[in-house]
Design an enzyme around this catalytic site. Structure first.
Site, PDB file in Angstrom:
ATOM      1  N   LYS A 100       0.852  -1.197   0.000  1.00 13.75           N
ATOM      2  CA  LYS A 100       0.000   0.000   0.000  1.00 13.75           C
ATOM      3  C   LYS A 100       0.888   1.247   0.000  1.00 13.75           C
ATOM      4  CE  LYS A 100      -3.832   2.002   2.726  1.00 13.75           C
ATOM      5  NZ  LYS A 100      -4.618   1.831   3.974  1.00 13.75           N
ATOM      6  N   SER A 129      -9.431   2.041   3.275  1.00 14.26           N
ATOM      7  CA  SER A 129      -8.591   2.739   2.326  1.00 14.26           C
ATOM      8  C   SER A 129      -7.622   1.852   1.557  1.00 14.26           C
ATOM      9  CB  SER A 129      -7.790   3.811   3.075  1.00 14.26           C
ATOM     10  OG  SER A 129      -6.923   3.190   4.010  1.00 14.26           O
ATOM     11  N   SER A 166      -9.498  -0.249   7.457  1.00 17.94           N
ATOM     12  CA  SER A 166      -8.975  -0.094   6.097  1.00 17.94           C
ATOM     13  C   SER A 166      -8.360  -1.335   5.477  1.00 17.94           C
ATOM     14  CB  SER A 166      -7.957   1.042   6.053  1.00 17.94           C
ATOM     15  OG  SER A 166      -8.629   2.286   6.081  1.00 17.94           O
TER      16      SER A 166
END
Lengths: 97, 486, 495
Positions: free
Chosen positions: B34, B109, B133
C-alpha cells in the site's frame, strides 16, 4: 447546526488551510453535523473513567545513547522544493493581519 | 509498478532456487505494498498530490522484513488519500474499482491492495488499518485481510494517519497466505516505541488445530438497525457453520459500540491534524511558491490535500483547540476506555468475538462521496476493534447478488493465532474463497485493464511479471500442503 | 526629589525559564550525533527531519540526565510522565509540532517542586544561610532547527533552515517568580550552571546556546498582586542577563511612574545597544493544542531509579562551597568562585591533592588565573594547563626556587602553553639565586658600592636596609632569594 463561519476561519488558520468560499460553507455545514453526532458521546457518563491515549500498557521504551550515521545531505536536499548552500530555503516569515 | 526491480529480484531468487539450498519464507513471492508504506527508492505518495513524486530515503521496517524474507516488492497500491476513506475514491490519483463489479468501490482505504489480490495480480499485499482499512476492503473483494493487535507490527515507515490506531497487516487470497505474511512482518522493532515484545507464534503451524472447544461470542448490538438483511444472514450462517465445526457459540454484549464511530472520528482526526501538519512545502513534496511563508503554507495545503483530508484536519484541529479539548478530545479518550473495557470483558468469557465486517455489500462509486457521515458508517463494525487495539480478520463468507460479504473475527490482544485458526477452519470448510471475480475469467491483461481502466494511479502492467505467475502457483501449493496437514 | 521615594517602593519579581542542552552523544529521539558547529544539515535523519513514516524513540540518557538534575535540585520525580505534542507552525520545526512534556493535570512533567539556594542579597557572610529559590518544574523536550535570515535593506528576503539542532535533547527548568533583582537572577543562573556542570548534565555554555535563559519580569508594590510581566529573551551570557534585566526593571519602573500600564509582551535584549525592544510582530493568540504523543509511551520512574541517580551524584557545588570554607578556611567569596564552574573546582581539588596548601592554590586560582581566563574568555579545562603544572609552580615558590614575582611572570605561559614551570624557569634563566656563596659575593659588591647607606644603617637608620635589599634585587634582576639576601646583608652589616 452549521459551525459558525468565524470558527471555521479560525480553525482553518490554525491548520494552515486556505479555503474557498464554497469550502467554507460546505465545511461549516458538514462539520456542524459531524460535531452534533459527536456530541452523542455526552450521553455516556465518563466522570470516573480515565482517558486512553493508546491501548498499550508499556512504559520506559528507550534507546541507548549511541550516535549513528546521519543521512547524506545531498539525498535529502534533492527532495527539497528549494535549497541554498546546504540549507533548506523558504520565503520570509511575514505575519499577516 | 516497479517492473525492472521486481523482475531483477525475482530473477535472483530463481537463480538461488536453481542452486538449491534453503530459501527464506517468501523467496520470490510477489507482494504489493500500500502506497502509504515507505519504500526506499520507490515513490511513496500516500495517494496525495502533496507527496507526488516523493521518494523516501528509507524502507519501512515491514518492507525490510519482506525483503529479508525474499519477497519481491512488485509495486505500490492505490488508497484513499492518507488512508482517509472507506472506498478508495479519495485518492489524489483517481479511484480504484472493485474487480467483482467495476461500477462499485473496492472499499478502503486499502482498496488498491484488495483489488490487486482479488484480481490475481499478486498473491500477497500489505494494507494498513486505522478504522477498518484492511478488513473492509478485504470483505468487499472477497479476500482475507487482517488487522493485527496494536503493537504487533512495526509502524516505522508507515506514514501516520492516526498513530494510536494505525496497524500494518496482511491481505491475501487465503488465510494460510495471510498467516505466512503476518509471520514475516510481526514482532518488536526497536525503531517503533509502540511495537511490543510479545513472542510471535508460528501462525501457519497453528492453523490446522480447528475450532473445537473455542468459545465464540456473537455481538448482539452488531445485528440491528443499518445492517443489510442478507449480509446479516450470511454472517449468522457463518457463525452457525463455526458452531457446526465444534465452536461453542454464545452471545456477547458491547453496549458502547454505537459510540465507537464518533469516538473514532474525534481521536483519529485529532491525531491526524498533527500528523499531517508536516506537509507544508518546506522540505519535500508540493510547494506553491509565494512571497511569504504563511501563504506558502496555506496555499500548498489547499492545493495538495483533497476534500476529505481537509475536512478531517479541520475536525481534528477543532477537537483539540482551546475550549473544545475537554468536551471532544478528552471525552472521546474516556469513551475509548469504556469501549476497550467492554471488549476485554467480553473476551474474558469467550475466545473470539464475531461480527459482520461491513453493514452492506460494496456500494457504487460516487454513492456516498457527498455525505461524509454516511461514508463513515461503512466502518461501524471495524472501528471499535481499532479503538480497543485488538486483532481482527475479515474472511469471505458469502455473496449477495454477486457482491462479496465478509465475516469478522476478533481476538484477545496478541492472540492472532486463535483468530487465524478459526478463520482457517471456516475457510477450509467453505468454498467462498475459491470464487474468482468475473474479470479474472478474462485474459490477464484484459482483467488488469478492466480494473485500472481510466483512472488507476499506478501504471497498469501490460503483463504480470513472469516470476509472479510462477510463484503464485508455489504459493497455492503451500496452501494445499497446509490443507492436507489438517 | 520625590522620584527616589516612589522608585524604591516597587518590588522586582523575576522568574526564569532555562533551556539546557543535555550532554548526550545522540539526539533525543534518534541516533544523529550531537555536535556543535557541523556544516548545515549534515546531522539529520528521517526522525529529526520529521519525514513521513518516521517515529521517535526516547534516548535513555536524556531521561537519566533529567533525573540527575531533578535530584540535584531537590525536585520530586513524578512516578509517570508523558510527552505531548505542542502544535504550531514554524519553519524550524520539521513536524510542525514539538515533542515536549507538559503539565496537564494527569500528565505531569518529569519532576516538580525543587529549589536552589542563592546567597542573601549583597551578603556573602561566611557560613551564612542563603535564600532558596523555588524550581517549579523540570521537563524534557526536543530542540528545533536553526533559522538564518537573509536580509537586505533591513528586510528579510528569505530564510534558510539548518536542521542539525532539530531533535537535540533539551531540558527546561522553570523557577518560581521568587528572584528579587537582576543580580539575584544572575547569581541563580551561575549557581545553576555550576550544578549542571558538576553533575555532568550540560556544558552550560551560554555562548554556544547550551544554556539559554528567558526571564519573566514584573514590578509590584510590596505585598500587592503580581504586576503585568514581560518576557525578556535573547540574553547570551550571565552578564547580559543581569544587564538586560536591570534595563527592563528600570524601563517598567519608568512606565509605572508615568502612571501607565506595563504591556504584556515579549521583549528582545539588544546586547549592542543595551536595551530591550518589543518584538513588533503581532503574535497570534497561541493555541498549541497539546495532546499526548501517541508515538511514545510514558516514562515511569520507580523510587529505585531515583535512589540510583542519587547515589551516583557527585558532591554538589553547594556542599563543596561549605566544605571549602569549613575545612580549608577559604573566604566565602573565594569558595563561591572556585565552585562556580565544575572545571575550576576539579582543578582546585586536584591541585590541592598534589600540593596540600589550599590557600596558596586558591589564591592563584581566584587571582591571576581567573583574571587570565576572563580575558581569554575560556574555562580552565579549555586550556592545556593541568593541576600538576600549578602544583609544581606552587612548589617552586615554596622551595624558594623562584620568587613570587617570577611566578607571576611565567604563569601566563604555563596557562597558555601547558608547559611545566620548571622548564620555563630553566629556559629563561629565572631560577632564584639561593646559592649562599653566590649571593654573598653580590651582597659584598653592593656593600662596597653603597658606603653611604651602610654607614646610615650602622648609625641606627634601619630603613637603609630596604634600599640595600633593593640593590641586591636590582643586580640579580629580581632573582635573588629575598629572605637570604636580607639575612646575608644583616650578618655582614653587623660584622
Amino acid at each position: 447546526m452549521p459551525m459558525d463561519p468565524s470558527v471555521v476561519e479560525h480553525v482553518a488558520r490554525l491548520a494552515r488551510l486556505e479555503l474557498s468560499d464554497e469550502e467554507r460553507q460546505r465545511f461549516a455545514r458538514q462539520l456542524g453535523s459531524i460535531l452534533e453526532y459527536c456530541a452523542t458521546l455526552n450521553e455516556l457518563d465518563t466522570e470516573h473513567v480515565e482517558p486512553t491515549s493508546h491501548v498499550l500498557t508499556l512504559t520506559n521504551v528507550f534507546r541507548d545513547d549511541v550516535a549513528g550515521t546521519p543521512l547524506p545531505r545531498d539525498a535529502v536536499l534533492a527532495a527539497a522544493p528549494d535549497h541554498e548552500d546546504g540549507f533548506f530555503k523558504v520565503p520570509p516569515i511575514i505575519e499577516t493581519e | 509498478m516497479d517492473r525492472e526491480g521486481a523482475l531483477r529480484a525475482a530473477g535472483e531468487w530463481d537463480a538461488r532456487y536453481a542452486r538449491g539450498g534453503a530459501l527464506p519464507a517468501l523467496a520470490g513471492l510477489p507482494v504489493a505494498v500500500k502506497d502509504i508504506i515507505c519504500t526506499a527508492g520507490m515513490p511513496t505518495t500516500c495517494g496525495s498530490r502533496i507527496l507526488a513524486g516523493w521518494v523516501p530515503p528509507y524502507d519501512a521496517t515491514v518492507v525490510s522484513r519482506l525483503k529479508d524474507a525474499g519477497a519481491v516488492i512488485v509495486g505500490k497500491t492505490n488508497l484513499d488519500e492518507f488512508a482517509m476513506g472507506s472506498s478508495t475514491e479519495n485518492s489524489g490519483f483517481g479511484p480504484t474499482r472493485n474487480p467483482w463489479d467495476p461500477e462499485r468501490v473496492p472499499g478502503g482505504s486499502s482498496g488498491g491492495s484488495a483489488a490487486a489480490v482479488a484480481a490475481g495480480m499478486t498473491p500477497l499485499a500489505l494494507g494498513t488499518d486505522t478504522g477498518g482499512s484492511i478488513r473492509q476492503p478485504a470483505g468487499f473483494t472477497s479476500i482475507v485481510g487482517m488487522k493485527p493487535t496494536y503493537g504487533r507490527v512495526s509502524r516505522y515507515g508507515l506514514v501516520a494517519f492516526a498513530s494510536s490506531l494505525d496497524q500494518v497487516g496482511p491481505m491475501a487470497r487465503t488465510v494460510a497466505d495471510a498467516a505466512l505474511l503476518l509471520q514475516v512482518i510481526a514482532g518488536r522493532d526497536p525503531k517503533d516505541s509502540t511495537s511490543v515484545d510479545v513472542p510471535v507464534e508460528d501462525y501457519p503451524g497453528t492453523l490446522p488445530r480447528g475450532v473445537r472447544g473455542l468459545r465464540i461470542g456473537i455481538v448482539r448490538e452488531a445485528f440491528g438497525q443499518g445492517l443489510q438483511g442478507d449480509v446479516g444472514e450470511a454472517v449468522r450462517a457463518a457463525a452457525a457453520h463455526l458452531g457446526s465445526l465444534g465452536a461453542a457459540l454464545t452471545e456477547v454484549s458491547l453496549p458502547s459500540i454505537p459510540y465507537a464511530l464518533p469516538t473514532y472520528y474525534l481521536l483519529a482526526t485529532s491525531e491526524a491534524s498533527a500528523n499531517l501538519a508536516r506537509y507544508d512545502g518546506v522540505q519535500y513534496g508540493l510547494r506553491v511558491p509565494t512571497d511569504d511563508l504563511f501563504t506558502m503554507y496555506t496555499r500548498t495545503r489547499r492545493q495538495g490535500f483533497g476534500s476529505e483530508v481537509k475536512r478531517r484536519i479541520m475536525l481534528g484541529t477543532y477537537a483539540l483547540s482551546a475550549g473544545y479539548y475537554e468536551g471532544f478530545f478528552l471525552k472521546a479518550q474516556r469513551v475509548r476506555t469504556l469501549i476497550r473495557r467492554e471488549f476485554l470483558q467480553a473476551l474474558d468469557a469467550v475466545d473470539l468475538v464475531l461480527m459482520p465486517v461491513s453493514p452492506t455489500v460494496p456500494f457504487r462509486l460516487g454513492e456516498k462521496v457527498d455525505d461524509p457521515l454516511q461514508m463513515y458508517l461503512a466502518d461501524i463494525y471495524t472501528i471499535p476493534v481499532n479503538l480497543a487495539g485488538l486483532p481482527g480478520i475479515s474472511v469471505p463468507c458469502g455473496f449477495s447478488s454477486g457482491l462479496p460479504i465478509g465475516l469478522q473475527l476478533i481476538g484477545k490482544p496478541f492472540d492472532e493465532a486463535t483468530v487465524l485458526r478459526a478463520a482457517y477452519a471456516y475457510e477450509q470448510d467453505t468454498d467462498w474463497h475459491t470464487r474468482r471475480p468475473p474479470v479474472v475469467g478474462q485474459s490477464r491483461s484484459q482483467a488488469v485493464a478492466e480494473v485500472h481502466k481510466r483512472d488507476h494511479a499506478t501504471t497498469p502492467p501490460r503483463r504480470a511479471p513472469k516470476r509472479g505467475a510462477q510463484t503464485r502457483q508455489r504459493s497455492s501449493r503451500k496452501s494445499k500442503k497446509a490443507r492436507t496437514r489438517k | 526629589m520625590s522620584t527616589p521615594a516612589i522608585a524604591t517602593s516597587y518590588e522586582t519579581v523575576i522568574g526564569l525559564e532555562i533551556h539546557v542542552q543535555l550532554l548526550t552523544a545522540s539526539k533525543m529521539f534518534c541516533a544523529c550525533p550531537v555536535t556543535f558547529g557541523a556544516p548545515p544539515n549534515t546531522l539529520i535523519c528521517p526522525v529529526c527531519l520529521g519525514l513521513p513514516g518516521s517515529l521517535p524513540v526516547l534516548n535513555r540518557k536524556a531521561v537519566d540526565l533529567g533525573l540527575r538534575t531533578a535530584v540535584a535540585l531537590g525536585c520530586t520525580a513524578q512516578p509517570t510522565s508523558q510527552f505531548h505534542r505542542k502544535n504550531y507552525y514554524y519553519p524550524d520545526l520539521p513536524k510542525n509540532y514539538q515533542i515536549t512534556q507538559y503539565r496537564y493535570k494527569v500528565h505531569p512533567p518529569l519532576a516538580i517542586d525543587g529549589s536552589l539556594e542563592i546567597p542573601r542579597e549583597d551578603n556573602l557572610v561566611p557560613g551564612g544561610t542563603g535564600r532558596r529559590i523555588g524550581v517549579r518544574r523540570v521537563h524534557l523536550e526536543e530542540d528545533t532547527g536553526r533559522l538564518v535570515h537573509a536580509e537586505q535593506h533591513g528586510r528579510i528576503r528569505y530564510s534558510l533552515i539548518d536542521f542539525n539542532r532539530s531533535g537535540v535533547p533539551l531540558m527546561e527548568i522553570v523557577t518560581e517568580p521568587e528572584l528579587r533583582s537582576p543580580q539575584e537572577a544572575r547569581t541563580f543562573l551561575a549557581r545553576l550552571r555550576a550544578v549542571l556542570q558538576a553533575i555532568e548534565v550540560s556544558t552550560g555554555k551560554m555562548e554556544e546556546g547550551s544554556l539559554r535563559c528567558d526571564a519573566n519580569v514584573s514590578l509590584r508594590r510590596p505585598g500587592a498582586e503580581l504586576g503585568i510581566r514581560t518576557e525578556v529573551k535573547n540574553m547570551n551570557s550571565l552578564r547580559s542577563v543581569e544587564r538586560a534585566l536591570a534595563y527592563e526593571v528600570e524601563r517598567q519602573r519608568a512606565v509605572l511612574d508615568r502612571g501607565q500600564p506595563v504591556e504584556q509582551e515579549t521583549r528582545h535584549w539588544d546586547e549592542r545597544r543595551g536595551i530591550t525592544f518589543s518584538s513588533r510582530t503581532k503574535e497570534e493568540a497561541q493555541d498549541y493544542r497539546y495532546f499526548p504523543e501517541p508515538d511514545l509511551v510514558p516514562i515511569a520512574v520507580a523510587p529505585q531509579w531515583v535512589a540510583q541517580v542519587r547515589a551516583s551524584l557527585p558532591e554538589l557545588p553547594e556542599a563543596k562551597r561549605r566544605r571549602y570554607v569549613a575545612t580549608y578556611g577559604l573566604p566565602e567569596y573565594d569558595a563561591e568562585l572556585l565552585t562556580s564552574s565544575a572545571a575550576m573546582a576539579r582543578f582546585f581539588e586536584e591541585t590541592v591533592r598534589l600540593f596540600p596548601h589550599p590557600k596558596a592554590a586558591c589564591n592563584w586560582l581566584v587571582g591571576d588565573i581567573t583574571a587570565y581566563l576572563n580575558v581569554a574568555g575560556k574555562e580552565i579545562d579549555e586550556l592545556p594547563v593541568t593541576p600538576a603544572h600549578l602544583a609544581e609552580l606552587l612548589q617552586l615558590v615554596e622551595r624558594g626556587a623562584i620568587s613570587g614575582r617570577t611566578a607571576k611572570e611565567i604563569v601566563a605561559e604555563m596557562l597558555a602553553q601547558g608547559r611545566r614551570p620548571e622548564v620555563i624557569v630553566g629556559e629563561r634563566g629565572l631560577a632564584q639565586i639561593s646559592d649562599e656563596e653566590a649571593l654573598a659575593r653580590i651582597v659584598d659588591e653592593v656593600l662596597a658600592e653603597h658606603t653611604g647607606p651602610v654607614s646610615e644603617y650602622r648609625a641606627g637608620k634601619t630603613q637603609a636596609l630596604t634600599f640595600l635589599v633593593g640593590q641586591v634585587m636590582k643586580k640579580t634582576r629580581g632573582r635573588a632569594n629575598p629572605e637570604m639576601a636580607n639575612r646575608l646583608l644583616k650578618e655582614k652589616l653587623k660584622s
